[in-house]
Write a protein that holds these residues in place. Sequence first.
Motif, short mmCIF file in Angstrom:
data_model
loop_
_atom_site.label_atom_id
_atom_site.label_comp_id
_atom_site.label_asym_id
_atom_site.label_seq_id
_atom_site.Cartn_x
_atom_site.Cartn_y
_atom_site.Cartn_z
N VAL A 67 0.87 -1.17 0.00
CA VAL A 67 0.00 0.00 0.00
C VAL A 67 0.91 1.23 0.00
O VAL A 67 1.78 1.36 0.86
N THR A 68 0.70 2.09 -0.98
CA THR A 68 1.48 3.31 -1.13
C THR A 68 0.52 4.49 -1.10
O THR A 68 -0.41 4.55 -1.92
N THR A 69 0.71 5.42 -0.16
CA THR A 69 -0.15 6.60 -0.07
C THR A 69 0.72 7.82 0.20
O THR A 69 1.76 7.71 0.85
N GLY A 70 0.29 8.96 -0.30
CA GLY A 70 1.03 10.16 0.04
C GLY A 70 0.79 11.34 -0.86
O GLY A 70 0.25 11.21 -1.95
N PRO A 71 1.22 12.51 -0.37
CA PRO A 71 1.04 13.75 -1.11
C PRO A 71 2.27 14.09 -1.96
O PRO A 71 3.34 13.50 -1.81
N GLY A 72 2.07 15.08 -2.79
CA GLY A 72 3.18 15.59 -3.60
C GLY A 72 2.75 16.81 -4.40
O GLY A 72 1.60 17.26 -4.30
N VAL A 73 3.68 17.31 -5.17
CA VAL A 73 3.41 18.43 -6.06
C VAL A 73 3.90 18.07 -7.45
O VAL A 73 4.79 17.24 -7.62
N GLY A 74 3.29 18.70 -8.45
CA GLY A 74 3.66 18.43 -9.83
C GLY A 74 3.58 19.66 -10.68
O GLY A 74 3.04 20.70 -10.27
N ARG A 75 4.15 19.54 -11.87
CA ARG A 75 4.13 20.64 -12.83
C ARG A 75 3.97 20.09 -14.23
O ARG A 75 4.66 19.15 -14.62
N TYR A 76 3.05 20.69 -14.98
CA TYR A 76 2.93 20.42 -16.40
C TYR A 76 3.96 21.27 -17.12
O TYR A 76 3.79 22.49 -17.23
N CYS A 77 5.03 20.66 -17.58
CA CYS A 77 6.06 21.40 -18.33
C CYS A 77 5.56 21.68 -19.74
O CYS A 77 5.95 22.67 -20.36
N LEU A 78 4.68 20.81 -20.23
CA LEU A 78 4.05 20.97 -21.54
C LEU A 78 2.60 20.58 -21.35
O LEU A 78 2.30 19.50 -20.83
N LYS A 79 1.68 21.45 -21.76
CA LYS A 79 0.27 21.15 -21.56
C LYS A 79 -0.54 21.72 -22.72
O LYS A 79 -0.76 22.91 -22.83
N SER A 80 -0.97 20.83 -23.60
CA SER A 80 -1.83 21.19 -24.72
C SER A 80 -2.79 20.02 -24.93
O SER A 80 -2.58 18.94 -24.38
N PRO A 81 -3.84 20.20 -25.71
CA PRO A 81 -4.76 19.09 -25.93
C PRO A 81 -4.09 17.86 -26.56
O PRO A 81 -4.50 16.73 -26.29
N ALA A 82 -3.05 18.04 -27.35
CA ALA A 82 -2.40 16.92 -28.03
C ALA A 82 -1.19 16.37 -27.29
O ALA A 82 -0.81 15.22 -27.49
N ARG A 83 -0.55 17.19 -26.45
CA ARG A 83 0.68 16.76 -25.77
C ARG A 83 0.71 17.25 -24.33
O ARG A 83 0.39 18.39 -24.06
N GLN A 84 1.16 16.35 -23.45
CA GLN A 84 1.34 16.72 -22.05
C GLN A 84 2.62 16.08 -21.53
O GLN A 84 2.88 14.90 -21.81
N PHE A 85 3.38 16.85 -20.79
CA PHE A 85 4.56 16.32 -20.11
C PHE A 85 4.54 16.88 -18.71
O PHE A 85 4.48 18.10 -18.52
N SER A 86 4.56 16.01 -17.70
CA SER A 86 4.52 16.46 -16.32
C SER A 86 5.61 15.78 -15.50
O SER A 86 6.05 14.67 -15.82
N THR A 87 6.02 16.49 -14.44
CA THR A 87 6.97 15.95 -13.47
C THR A 87 6.34 16.08 -12.10
O THR A 87 5.55 17.01 -11.85
N GLU A 88 6.68 15.16 -11.20
CA GLU A 88 6.12 15.17 -9.86
C GLU A 88 7.18 14.80 -8.83
O GLU A 88 8.09 14.00 -9.13
N VAL A 89 7.07 15.34 -7.65
CA VAL A 89 7.86 14.92 -6.49
C VAL A 89 6.91 14.79 -5.31
O VAL A 89 5.94 15.54 -5.20
N GLY A 90 7.19 13.80 -4.46
CA GLY A 90 6.32 13.58 -3.32
C GLY A 90 7.01 12.78 -2.24
O GLY A 90 8.18 12.40 -2.37
N VAL A 91 6.25 12.53 -1.19
CA VAL A 91 6.76 11.79 -0.03
C VAL A 91 5.71 10.73 0.34
O VAL A 91 4.87 10.97 1.21
N PRO A 92 5.74 9.56 -0.30
CA PRO A 92 4.75 8.54 0.02
C PRO A 92 5.15 7.69 1.23
O PRO A 92 6.32 7.56 1.56
N TYR A 93 4.14 7.12 1.86
CA TYR A 93 4.31 6.14 2.92
C TYR A 93 4.01 4.78 2.30
O TYR A 93 2.98 4.61 1.63
#
Length: 165
Positions: A43-69
């Motif tokens: 079981v993995t649970t936890g919060p984090g933050v992310g950013r869409y470096c590229l966000k369009s209807p045809a293309r998306q690229f996102s990165t995330e960092v978090g601290v799961p338990y």
Amino acid sequence: DTSVQAQNLRAFGEYKRMLSARNYAYFGAEYLHDDIADISYRVTTGPGVGRYCLKSPARQFSTEVGVPYITEKVGETTDDRIALRAAERLEWKPAAGSRIWESVEYMPSTKDFKESLINSEIGAEAAMHTWFNLRVVCQNKYNSEPADDKQRNDLILIAGFSSKF
């Protein structure tokens, strides 16, 4: 032949809250059971933050960092730990009803960075009809500390159909 090729269950959910046009906060939860890898539960649970470096209807690229338990029973060993999480996901929709994606997730333990999980996936989905798609996915799951007599890598190829209601 009565050999078992796959016997697993995975359930997951994620809530995202947009903080700006490209930044978001999330909370994720995942449950995994895999008899072949001798994972009774993870079981993995936890919060984090992310950013869409590229966000369009045809293309998306996102990165995330978090601290799961993470709490798990692998083989005869029960363990729980706090981990760090770094992830990225790229998705491209070349035509209506089709998409290609890839993602990588790295989760080292805060106690020992040598103890880590790495999950990666690449996939493609193509529309066969307005509500019917063909889907092919390749997943690689790496566990630095697998159960006794189990491999660290688990490579899975999935082909199937999906539908939208």
